[in-house]
Design a protein around this motif. Sequence first.
Motif, PDB file in Angstrom:
ATOM      1  N   ARG A  79       0.697  -1.305   0.390  1.00 51.17           N
ATOM      2  CA  ARG A  79      -0.021   0.213  -0.162  1.00 51.17           C
ATOM      3  C   ARG A  79       0.916   1.084   0.003  1.00 51.17           C
ATOM      4  O   ARG A  79       2.208   1.460   0.100  1.00 51.17           O
ATOM      5  CB  ARG A  79      -0.733   0.314   0.898  1.00 51.17           C
ATOM      6  CG  ARG A  79      -0.190  -0.383   2.654  1.00 51.17           C
ATOM      7  CD  ARG A  79      -1.577  -0.661   3.462  1.00 51.17           C
ATOM      8  NE  ARG A  79      -0.578   0.185   4.906  1.00 51.17           N
ATOM      9  CZ  ARG A  79      -0.027  -0.766   5.642  1.00 51.17           C
ATOM     10  NH1 ARG A  79       0.545  -1.534   4.939  1.00 51.17           N
ATOM     11  NH2 ARG A  79       0.239  -0.412   6.860  1.00 51.17           N
ATOM     12  N   ASP A  80      -0.272   2.366  -0.664  1.00 50.83           N
ATOM     13  CA  ASP A  80       0.894   4.359  -0.570  1.00 50.83           C
ATOM     14  C   ASP A  80       1.138   4.356   0.619  1.00 50.83           C
ATOM     15  O   ASP A  80       0.046   5.234   1.291  1.00 50.83           O
ATOM     16  CB  ASP A  80       0.330   4.293  -1.668  1.00 50.83           C
ATOM     17  CG  ASP A  80       1.349   5.302  -1.620  1.00 50.83           C
ATOM     18  OD1 ASP A  80       2.659   5.766  -1.488  1.00 50.83           O
ATOM     19  OD2 ASP A  80       0.888   6.444  -2.627  1.00 50.83           O
ATOM     20  N   GLN A  81       0.970   4.032   1.808  1.00 53.64           N
ATOM     21  CA  GLN A  81       1.851   4.819   2.991  1.00 53.64           C
ATOM     22  C   GLN A  81       3.535   4.573   3.324  1.00 53.64           C
ATOM     23  O   GLN A  81       3.597   3.290   3.387  1.00 53.64           O
ATOM     24  CB  GLN A  81       0.885   3.457   4.183  1.00 53.64           C
ATOM     25  CG  GLN A  81       1.319   3.918   6.000  1.00 53.64           C
ATOM     26  CD  GLN A  81       0.677   4.908   6.564  1.00 53.64           C
ATOM     27  OE1 GLN A  81      -0.290   5.587   4.956  1.00 53.64           O
ATOM     28  NE2 GLN A  81       0.992   5.698   6.844  1.00 53.64           N
ATOM     29  N   VAL A  82       3.683   5.795   3.691  1.00 61.09           N
ATOM     30  CA  VAL A  82       5.129   6.137   4.121  1.00 61.09           C
ATOM     31  C   VAL A  82       5.069   5.217   5.626  1.00 61.09           C
ATOM     32  O   VAL A  82       4.564   5.001   6.516  1.00 61.09           O
ATOM     33  CB  VAL A  82       5.580   7.281   4.557  1.00 61.09           C
ATOM     34  CG1 VAL A  82       7.369   7.590   5.247  1.00 61.09           C
ATOM     35  CG2 VAL A  82       5.634   7.522   3.503  1.00 61.09           C
ATOM     36  N   ASN A  83       6.227   4.656   5.934  1.00 62.49           N
ATOM     37  CA  ASN A  83       7.081   3.369   6.713  1.00 62.49           C
ATOM     38  C   ASN A  83       8.318   3.496   6.703  1.00 62.49           C
ATOM     39  O   ASN A  83       7.882   3.067   8.372  1.00 62.49           O
ATOM     40  CB  ASN A  83       6.873   1.719   6.376  1.00 62.49           C
ATOM     41  CG  ASN A  83       7.271   1.165   6.149  1.00 62.49           C
ATOM     42  OD1 ASN A  83       8.292   2.151   4.580  1.00 62.49           O
ATOM     43  ND2 ASN A  83       7.904   0.690   5.533  1.00 62.49           N
ATOM     44  N   LEU A  84       8.867   4.172   6.898  1.00 61.97           N
ATOM     45  CA  LEU A  84      10.656   4.215   6.962  1.00 61.97           C
ATOM     46  C   LEU A  84      11.473   5.219   6.465  1.00 61.97           C
ATOM     47  O   LEU A  84      11.057   5.614   4.723  1.00 61.97           O
ATOM     48  CB  LEU A  84      11.162   3.081   6.513  1.00 61.97           C
ATOM     49  CG  LEU A  84      12.467   3.088   6.787  1.00 61.97           C
ATOM     50  CD1 LEU A  84      12.697   2.422   8.161  1.00 61.97           C
ATOM     51  CD2 LEU A  84      13.772   3.238   5.892  1.00 61.97           C
ATOM     52  N   VAL A  85      12.050   6.231   6.603  1.00 63.94           N
ATOM     53  CA  VAL A  85      12.377   7.129   6.134  1.00 63.94           C
ATOM     54  C   VAL A  85      13.856   6.821   6.629  1.00 63.94           C
ATOM     55  O   VAL A  85      14.466   7.110   7.804  1.00 63.94           O
ATOM     56  CB  VAL A  85      12.346   8.684   7.221  1.00 63.94           C
ATOM     57  CG1 VAL A  85      13.600   9.743   5.896  1.00 63.94           C
ATOM     58  CG2 VAL A  85      11.015   8.401   6.589  1.00 63.94           C
ATOM     59  N   ALA A  86      15.058   7.088   5.375  1.00 62.16           N
ATOM     60  CA  ALA A  86      16.620   7.124   5.752  1.00 62.16           C
ATOM     61  C   ALA A  86      17.409   7.985   5.084  1.00 62.16           C
ATOM     62  O   ALA A  86      17.245   8.560   4.145  1.00 62.16           O
ATOM     63  CB  ALA A  86      16.980   5.493   5.428  1.00 62.16           C
ATOM     64  N   VAL A  87      18.012   7.872   6.151  1.00 62.25           N
ATOM     65  CA  VAL A  87      19.335   9.257   6.260  1.00 62.25           C
ATOM     66  C   VAL A  87      20.942   9.092   6.120  1.00 62.25           C
ATOM     67  O   VAL A  87      21.250   7.897   6.621  1.00 62.25           O
ATOM     68  CB  VAL A  87      19.605  10.556   7.379  1.00 62.25           C
ATOM     69  CG1 VAL A  87      20.742  11.306   6.666  1.00 62.25           C
ATOM     70  CG2 VAL A  87      17.879  11.229   6.879  1.00 62.25           C
ATOM     71  N   ILE A  88      21.528   8.491   4.445  1.00 61.79           N
ATOM     72  CA  ILE A  88      22.627   8.402   4.055  1.00 61.79           C
ATOM     73  C   ILE A  88      23.265   9.195   3.920  1.00 61.79           C
ATOM     74  O   ILE A  88      23.414  10.598   3.064  1.00 61.79           O
ATOM     75  CB  ILE A  88      22.957   7.224   2.751  1.00 61.79           C
ATOM     76  CG1 ILE A  88      21.812   6.028   2.903  1.00 61.79           C
ATOM     77  CG2 ILE A  88      23.910   6.480   2.360  1.00 61.79           C
ATOM     78  CD1 ILE A  88      20.998   5.353   2.212  1.00 61.79           C
ATOM     79  N   PHE A  89      24.778   9.329   4.788  1.00 60.72           N
ATOM     80  CA  PHE A  89      25.641  10.653   5.564  1.00 60.72           C
ATOM     81  C   PHE A  89      26.733  10.435   4.019  1.00 60.72           C
ATOM     82  O   PHE A  89      26.695   9.400   2.972  1.00 60.72           O
ATOM     83  CB  PHE A  89      25.971  10.717   6.106  1.00 60.72           C
ATOM     84  CG  PHE A  89      24.900  10.860   7.229  1.00 60.72           C
ATOM     85  CD1 PHE A  89      25.273  11.849   7.511  1.00 60.72           C
ATOM     86  CD2 PHE A  89      24.105  10.150   8.480  1.00 60.72           C
ATOM     87  CE1 PHE A  89      23.976  12.954   8.591  1.00 60.72           C
ATOM     88  CE2 PHE A  89      23.073  10.649   8.368  1.00 60.72           C
ATOM     89  CZ  PHE A  89      23.253  12.075   9.344  1.00 60.72           C
TER      90      PHE A  89
END
Length: 190
Positions: A79-89
């Motif tokens: 489904r189109d629901q945000v579940n994770l945000v990642a920051v790659i330095f």
Amino acid sequence: MKHLIFSFLFSCVVAVGFAQTNHMKFKGIPMEGTLNSFVQKLKDKGYSYLGQQDGMALLKGEFAATKGCTIGVARFADRDQVNLVAVIFPEEETWNSITRSYYNLKDMLTEKYGNPESVEEFTDREPSSDFLKFHALLKDECNYISEFLCENGRIQLTMKKQDYNTAAVILRYIDNANADETRKKIMDDL
């Protein structure tokens, strides 16, 4: 009678308020809604949109006073629901530089969220030089991860290989409400 009706309506409003789910926030944005709506909010904050593939959108910009970070926003597979945000330095090429970045972020996160649960070890014995430590990281023979528990989710700080001879510090923001929803769906399948 009016007082009784008012009391009933007030109780319903309070119950609905408590039933609403509080989501983890990334850059002040609740981790909820569609992938495109969340990405638009990041673009409004100045991030450059790089593209989208397989349910993951990529953006570029500054994060935690570090320029050139890549932001990955993932949605659920079904489904189109945000579940994770990642920051790659930005990528690092030495053990000294990557551990400096890792520990600086860990210190700041500890100041904000309290002491994490951490594992910082090598799969075999610890290599004798920084050169060998970095190559152990590149060969996935090193496990550095600190997890910070927050009110509505958790933040994972780690270091991972990125390319043939580079590695990067990565922050993952994981929302409890979305993770609980996924777990419930899995449990319903069992």
